[in-house]
Design a protein around this motif. Structure first.
Motif, mmCIF file in Angstrom:
data_model
loop_
_atom_site.group_PDB
_atom_site.id
_atom_site.type_symbol
_atom_site.label_atom_id
_atom_site.label_comp_id
_atom_site.label_asym_id
_atom_site.label_seq_id
_atom_site.Cartn_x
_atom_site.Cartn_y
_atom_site.Cartn_z
ATOM 1 N N LYS A 152 0.853 -1.195 0.000
ATOM 2 C CA LYS A 152 0.000 0.000 0.000
ATOM 3 C C LYS A 152 0.882 1.236 0.000
ATOM 4 C CE LYS A 152 -4.196 -1.916 1.829
ATOM 5 N NZ LYS A 152 -4.864 -2.363 3.048
ATOM 6 N N VAL A 153 0.528 2.184 -0.849
ATOM 7 C CA VAL A 153 1.369 3.368 -1.052
ATOM 8 C C VAL A 153 1.502 4.188 0.217
ATOM 9 C CG1 VAL A 153 1.451 5.604 -2.229
ATOM 10 C CG2 VAL A 153 1.077 3.509 -3.551
ATOM 11 N N GLN A 154 0.392 4.465 0.903
ATOM 12 C CA GLN A 154 0.449 5.322 2.098
ATOM 13 C C GLN A 154 1.355 4.708 3.166
ATOM 14 O OE1 GLN A 154 -3.351 6.422 3.768
ATOM 15 N NE2 GLN A 154 -2.425 7.289 5.606
ATOM 16 N N GLU A 155 1.208 3.406 3.376
ATOM 17 C CA GLU A 155 2.028 2.723 4.382
ATOM 18 C C GLU A 155 3.501 2.738 3.976
ATOM 19 O OE1 GLU A 155 2.076 -1.555 6.746
ATOM 20 O OE2 GLU A 155 0.462 -1.131 5.327
ATOM 21 N N LEU A 156 3.755 2.560 2.690
ATOM 22 C CA LEU A 156 5.132 2.583 2.180
ATOM 23 C C LEU A 156 5.776 3.952 2.414
ATOM 24 C CD1 LEU A 156 7.559 1.537 0.611
ATOM 25 C CD2 LEU A 156 6.293 1.871 -1.505
ATOM 26 N N VAL A 157 5.047 5.012 2.108
ATOM 27 C CA VAL A 157 5.584 6.364 2.292
ATOM 28 C C VAL A 157 5.887 6.630 3.766
ATOM 29 C CG1 VAL A 157 5.025 8.832 2.128
ATOM 30 C CG2 VAL A 157 4.485 7.296 0.215
ATOM 31 N N GLU A 158 4.969 6.252 4.650
ATOM 32 C CA GLU A 158 5.174 6.478 6.087
ATOM 33 C C GLU A 158 6.413 5.729 6.593
ATOM 34 O OE1 GLU A 158 1.463 5.252 7.789
ATOM 35 O OE2 GLU A 158 0.398 7.056 7.115
ATOM 36 N N LYS A 159 6.583 4.493 6.126
ATOM 37 C CA LYS A 159 7.728 3.697 6.587
ATOM 38 C C LYS A 159 9.031 4.214 5.978
ATOM 39 C CE LYS A 159 5.097 -0.419 7.743
ATOM 40 N NZ LYS A 159 4.623 -1.749 7.328
ATOM 41 N N TYR A 160 8.975 4.649 4.735
ATOM 42 C CA TYR A 160 10.171 5.235 4.112
ATOM 43 C C TYR A 160 10.665 6.427 4.936
ATOM 44 C CZ TYR A 160 12.902 8.266 1.076
ATOM 45 O OH TYR A 160 13.878 9.090 0.583
ATOM 46 N N GLU A 161 9.730 7.258 5.375
ATOM 47 C CA GLU A 161 10.106 8.462 6.123
ATOM 48 C C GLU A 161 10.660 8.124 7.510
ATOM 49 O OE1 GLU A 161 6.515 10.763 5.894
ATOM 50 O OE2 GLU A 161 6.948 11.475 3.858
ATOM 51 N N ALA A 162 10.216 7.009 8.080
ATOM 52 C CA ALA A 162 10.587 6.675 9.456
ATOM 53 C C ALA A 162 11.826 5.801 9.577
ATOM 54 C CB ALA A 162 9.410 5.961 10.134
ATOM 55 N N LEU A 163 12.243 5.184 8.483
ATOM 56 C CA LEU A 163 13.286 4.160 8.549
ATOM 57 C C LEU A 163 14.552 4.566 7.794
ATOM 58 C CD1 LEU A 163 10.793 1.233 8.243
ATOM 59 C CD2 LEU A 163 12.564 1.332 10.012
ATOM 60 N N PRO A 164 15.664 3.828 7.989
ATOM 61 C CA PRO A 164 16.924 4.185 7.328
ATOM 62 C C PRO A 164 16.789 4.267 5.805
ATOM 63 C CG PRO A 164 17.321 2.537 9.020
ATOM 64 C CD PRO A 164 15.838 2.681 8.907
ATOM 65 N N LYS A 165 17.557 5.192 5.231
ATOM 66 C CA LYS A 165 17.394 5.499 3.816
ATOM 67 C C LYS A 165 18.141 4.537 2.888
ATOM 68 C CE LYS A 165 14.476 8.701 4.536
ATOM 69 N NZ LYS A 165 14.036 8.120 5.813
ATOM 70 N N ASP A 166 18.875 3.579 3.463
ATOM 71 C CA ASP A 166 19.510 2.596 2.586
ATOM 72 C C ASP A 166 18.629 1.360 2.378
ATOM 73 O OD1 ASP A 166 19.854 1.706 5.206
ATOM 74 O OD2 ASP A 166 21.792 0.763 4.785
ATOM 75 N N ILE A 167 17.408 1.402 2.903
ATOM 76 C CA ILE A 167 16.468 0.306 2.624
ATOM 77 C C ILE A 167 16.030 0.396 1.162
ATOM 78 C CG2 ILE A 167 14.107 -0.505 3.052
ATOM 79 C CD1 ILE A 167 14.540 0.025 6.000
ATOM 80 N N GLU A 168 15.965 -0.759 0.532
ATOM 81 C CA GLU A 168 15.519 -0.871 -0.865
ATOM 82 C C GLU A 168 14.041 -1.266 -0.828
ATOM 83 O OE1 GLU A 168 16.468 -4.194 -4.162
ATOM 84 O OE2 GLU A 168 18.243 -3.119 -3.467
#
Length: 220
Positions: free
Chosen positions: A49-65
């Protein structure tokens, strides 16, 4: 919880042969749970889900793929285009055009997989084989300059009939091999918690595993 999650992840990781990509499917699971798995050196996570993905991207390390593995609507592409690594669920030419447009705006090349419908279930999304071939040929003709079609994704029928699941996986592998003779595909994404070993036997080099790592999903 931490020890259980660590043990579940390591148990799955030990069953994945070297050279096979593990996409840890973290949908409906918390940032804290993802961090535990991330700290075990897992860098590839899948959300649907896009909304959940965006929220987790913002909260987690930026080297996650981050991989988007769920059905994507055209009006949601803009939210993930700045950062998503791979969109595994391209199931129409319309969505491919939109991804290309948003990738251009963000001065990026976005990796995608063509999702092919191999299951008998009506609820599953995906291109039929002739549509996938047609889109891939258009891609080879450089119609989507801000996209890289890296491979194919498919979901087998949810059934205990292993012969049926195997035949569906082999159908996708056959298409992958055909298209690979025309271009240079890297990823064949098929197999989830219940059938990833069979998928690997049938040629998958990327598997999407959620419940066997994170346990049952927590729904709000």
């Amino acid at each position: 919880m931490q020890n259980d999650l660590e043990n579940q992840y390591l148990n799955i990781k030990n069953q994945i042969p070297i050279g096979i990509q593990l996409v840890a499917v973290s949908k409906n699971h918390s940032v804290e749970q993802i961090e535990i798995v991330y700290n075990l050196k897992q860098k590839v996570f899948g959300e649907n889900k896009v909304q959940e993905l965006v929220e987790k991207y913002e909260a987690l390390p930026k080297d996650i793929e981050w991989h988007l593995i769920g059905h994507l609507q055209t009006n949601k592409v803009k939210y993930i285009a700045p950062f998503v690594h791979t969109i595994q669920s391209v199931d129409s030419k319309k969505i491919l055009i939109e991804i290309n447009k948003e990738a251009l705006k963000n001065k990026r090349i976005i990796n995608v997989l063509l999702q092919v419908k191999i299951a008998e279930e009506e609820s599953k999304f995906g291109l039929n084989i002739s549509e996938a071939k047609e889109i891939y040929q258009e891609y080879l003709n450089e119609n989507f300059p801000n996209i890289k079609i890296n491979g194919l994704m498919g979901m087998a029928t949810f059934t205990d009939n292993k012969n049926q699941v195997k035949s569906e996986f082999l159908k996708l592998k056959k298409l992958f091999d055909e298209l690979n003779q025309l271009g240079n595909l890297e990823t064949l994404s098929m197999g989830m918690s219940d059938d990833f070993k069979l998928a690997i036997d049938c040629g998958a080099n990327s598997v999407r595993i959620g419940s066997s790592i994170f346990g049952k999903r927590l729904y709000n």
